[in-house]
Scaffold this motif. Sequence first.
Motif, PDB file in Angstrom:
ATOM      1  N   MET A  37       0.831  -1.176   0.000  1.00 47.59           N
ATOM      2  CA  MET A  37       0.000   0.000   0.000  1.00 47.59           C
ATOM      3  C   MET A  37       0.879   1.244   0.000  1.00 47.59           C
ATOM      4  O   MET A  37       1.881   1.311   0.689  1.00 47.59           O
ATOM      5  CB  MET A  37      -0.893  -0.019   1.242  1.00 47.59           C
ATOM      6  N   ASP A  38       0.512   2.231  -0.790  1.00 50.62           N
ATOM      7  CA  ASP A  38       1.278   3.464  -0.866  1.00 50.62           C
ATOM      8  C   ASP A  38       1.102   4.288   0.396  1.00 50.62           C
ATOM      9  O   ASP A  38       0.095   4.194   1.082  1.00 50.62           O
ATOM     10  CB  ASP A  38       0.832   4.308  -2.072  1.00 50.62           C
ATOM     11  N   SER A  39       2.102   5.123   0.670  1.00 51.70           N
ATOM     12  CA  SER A  39       2.037   6.000   1.838  1.00 51.70           C
ATOM     13  C   SER A  39       1.973   7.447   1.362  1.00 51.70           C
ATOM     14  O   SER A  39       2.756   7.866   0.521  1.00 51.70           O
ATOM     15  CB  SER A  39       3.285   5.804   2.699  1.00 51.70           C
ATOM     16  N   PHE A  40       1.028   8.194   1.873  1.00 51.75           N
ATOM     17  CA  PHE A  40       0.851   9.593   1.519  1.00 51.75           C
ATOM     18  C   PHE A  40       0.899  10.417   2.800  1.00 51.75           C
ATOM     19  O   PHE A  40      -0.111  10.947   3.252  1.00 51.75           O
ATOM     20  CB  PHE A  40      -0.479   9.800   0.781  1.00 51.75           C
ATOM     21  N   GLU A  41       2.082  10.519   3.395  1.00 54.01           N
ATOM     22  CA  GLU A  41       2.235  11.177   4.681  1.00 54.01           C
ATOM     23  C   GLU A  41       1.859  12.654   4.640  1.00 54.01           C
ATOM     24  O   GLU A  41       1.408  13.205   5.627  1.00 54.01           O
ATOM     25  CB  GLU A  41       3.670  11.037   5.174  1.00 54.01           C
ATOM     26  N   GLY A  42       2.028  13.314   3.493  1.00 56.96           N
ATOM     27  CA  GLY A  42       1.747  14.729   3.392  1.00 56.96           C
ATOM     28  C   GLY A  42       0.321  15.049   3.000  1.00 56.96           C
ATOM     29  O   GLY A  42       0.014  16.182   2.648  1.00 56.96           O
ATOM     30  N   TRP A  43      -0.564  14.082   3.056  1.00 63.91           N
ATOM     31  CA  TRP A  43      -1.954  14.293   2.636  1.00 63.91           C
ATOM     32  C   TRP A  43      -2.903  13.991   3.786  1.00 63.91           C
ATOM     33  O   TRP A  43      -2.667  13.084   4.576  1.00 63.91           O
ATOM     34  CB  TRP A  43      -2.289  13.390   1.451  1.00 63.91           C
ATOM     35  N   ILE A  44      -3.987  14.760   3.866  1.00 63.06           N
ATOM     36  CA  ILE A  44      -5.026  14.515   4.867  1.00 63.06           C
ATOM     37  C   ILE A  44      -6.376  14.521   4.169  1.00 63.06           C
ATOM     38  O   ILE A  44      -6.519  15.085   3.087  1.00 63.06           O
ATOM     39  CB  ILE A  44      -4.994  15.558   6.004  1.00 63.06           C
ATOM     40  N   ALA A  45      -7.359  13.889   4.782  1.00 59.57           N
ATOM     41  CA  ALA A  45      -8.690  13.819   4.171  1.00 59.57           C
ATOM     42  C   ALA A  45      -9.765  14.126   5.212  1.00 59.57           C
ATOM     43  O   ALA A  45      -9.594  13.843   6.393  1.00 59.57           O
ATOM     44  CB  ALA A  45      -8.933  12.437   3.580  1.00 59.57           C
ATOM     45  N   ALA A  46     -10.846  14.707   4.722  1.00 59.41           N
ATOM     46  CA  ALA A  46     -12.018  14.965   5.554  1.00 59.41           C
ATOM     47  C   ALA A  46     -13.191  14.204   4.954  1.00 59.41           C
ATOM     48  O   ALA A  46     -13.493  14.354   3.769  1.00 59.41           O
ATOM     49  CB  ALA A  46     -12.322  16.459   5.592  1.00 59.41           C
ATOM     50  N   LEU A  47     -13.824  13.365   5.763  1.00 55.82           N
ATOM     51  CA  LEU A  47     -14.975  12.577   5.328  1.00 55.82           C
ATOM     52  C   LEU A  47     -16.212  13.104   6.032  1.00 55.82           C
ATOM     53  O   LEU A  47     -16.168  13.449   7.211  1.00 55.82           O
ATOM     54  CB  LEU A  47     -14.790  11.101   5.681  1.00 55.82           C
ATOM     55  N   SER A  48     -17.322  13.147   5.315  1.00 57.03           N
ATOM     56  CA  SER A  48     -18.559  13.590   5.958  1.00 57.03           C
ATOM     57  C   SER A  48     -19.730  12.769   5.446  1.00 57.03           C
ATOM     58  O   SER A  48     -19.648  12.136   4.411  1.00 57.03           O
ATOM     59  CB  SER A  48     -18.801  15.073   5.687  1.00 57.03           C
ATOM     60  N   GLU A  49     -20.798  12.792   6.173  1.00 62.92           N
ATOM     61  CA  GLU A  49     -22.099  12.150   5.937  1.00 62.92           C
ATOM     62  C   GLU A  49     -22.386  11.140   7.025  1.00 62.92           C
ATOM     63  O   GLU A  49     -21.691  11.064   8.019  1.00 62.92           O
ATOM     64  CB  GLU A  49     -22.230  11.528   4.547  1.00 62.92           C
ATOM     65  N   LYS A  50     -23.410  10.359   6.836  1.00 62.06           N
ATOM     66  CA  LYS A  50     -23.930   9.459   7.857  1.00 62.06           C
ATOM     67  C   LYS A  50     -23.172   8.129   7.872  1.00 62.06           C
ATOM     68  O   LYS A  50     -23.034   7.468   6.846  1.00 62.06           O
ATOM     69  CB  LYS A  50     -25.412   9.199   7.573  1.00 62.06           C
ATOM     70  N   VAL A  51     -22.696   7.738   9.063  1.00 57.53           N
ATOM     71  CA  VAL A  51     -22.047   6.435   9.235  1.00 57.53           C
ATOM     72  C   VAL A  51     -23.146   5.390   9.345  1.00 57.53           C
ATOM     73  O   VAL A  51     -24.015   5.478  10.211  1.00 57.53           O
ATOM     74  CB  VAL A  51     -21.158   6.412  10.495  1.00 57.53           C
ATOM     75  N   THR A  52     -23.120   4.405   8.446  1.00 56.34           N
ATOM     76  CA  THR A  52     -24.145   3.360   8.474  1.00 56.34           C
ATOM     77  C   THR A  52     -23.665   2.080   9.129  1.00 56.34           C
ATOM     78  O   THR A  52     -24.481   1.302   9.624  1.00 56.34           O
ATOM     79  CB  THR A  52     -24.647   3.035   7.052  1.00 56.34           C
ATOM     80  N   GLU A  53     -22.338   1.862   9.122  1.00 58.98           N
ATOM     81  CA  GLU A  53     -21.823   0.620   9.707  1.00 58.98           C
ATOM     82  C   GLU A  53     -20.333   0.767   9.979  1.00 58.98           C
ATOM     83  O   GLU A  53     -19.618   1.418   9.225  1.00 58.98           O
ATOM     84  CB  GLU A  53     -22.037  -0.533   8.724  1.00 58.98           C
ATOM     85  N   ILE A  54     -19.884   0.147  11.074  1.00 57.33           N
ATOM     86  CA  ILE A  54     -18.456   0.022  11.370  1.00 57.33           C
ATOM     87  C   ILE A  54     -18.211  -1.459  11.643  1.00 57.33           C
ATOM     88  O   ILE A  54     -18.758  -2.024  12.591  1.00 57.33           O
ATOM     89  CB  ILE A  54     -18.032   0.866  12.583  1.00 57.33           C
ATOM     90  N   SER A  55     -17.410  -2.088  10.793  1.00 56.90           N
ATOM     91  CA  SER A  55     -17.169  -3.526  10.928  1.00 56.90           C
ATOM     92  C   SER A  55     -16.164  -3.790  12.051  1.00 56.90           C
ATOM     93  O   SER A  55     -15.439  -2.887  12.473  1.00 56.90           O
ATOM     94  CB  SER A  55     -16.642  -4.101   9.614  1.00 56.90           C
ATOM     95  N   PRO A  56     -16.085  -5.037  12.521  1.00 50.37           N
ATOM     96  CA  PRO A  56     -15.101  -5.391  13.552  1.00 50.37           C
ATOM     97  C   PRO A  56     -13.658  -5.149  13.092  1.00 50.37           C
ATOM     98  O   PRO A  56     -12.774  -4.938  13.903  1.00 50.37           O
ATOM     99  CB  PRO A  56     -15.346  -6.881  13.795  1.00 50.37           C
TER     100      PRO A  56
END
Length: 54
Positions: free
Chosen positions: A1-20
């Motif tokens: 998997m690539d590493s993007f240490e200099g990047w950040i992300a913002a996620l928004s909206e409704k969480v419908t599920e969080i798996s184990p």
Amino acid sequence: MDSFEGWIAALSEKVTEISPDGVVTLEGANVQVFERKQKTNPEENEVQKSKSVA
């Protein structure tokens, strides 16, 4: 998997599920990705300002 240490992300909206496993499912997700600006120390900023004025 690539590493993007200099990047950040913002996620928004409704969480419908969080798996184990930690996988988060969002409904109608919006994603904004930004490149993080590198922080410089104050001494470097003063040197840059004096160069641009001269």
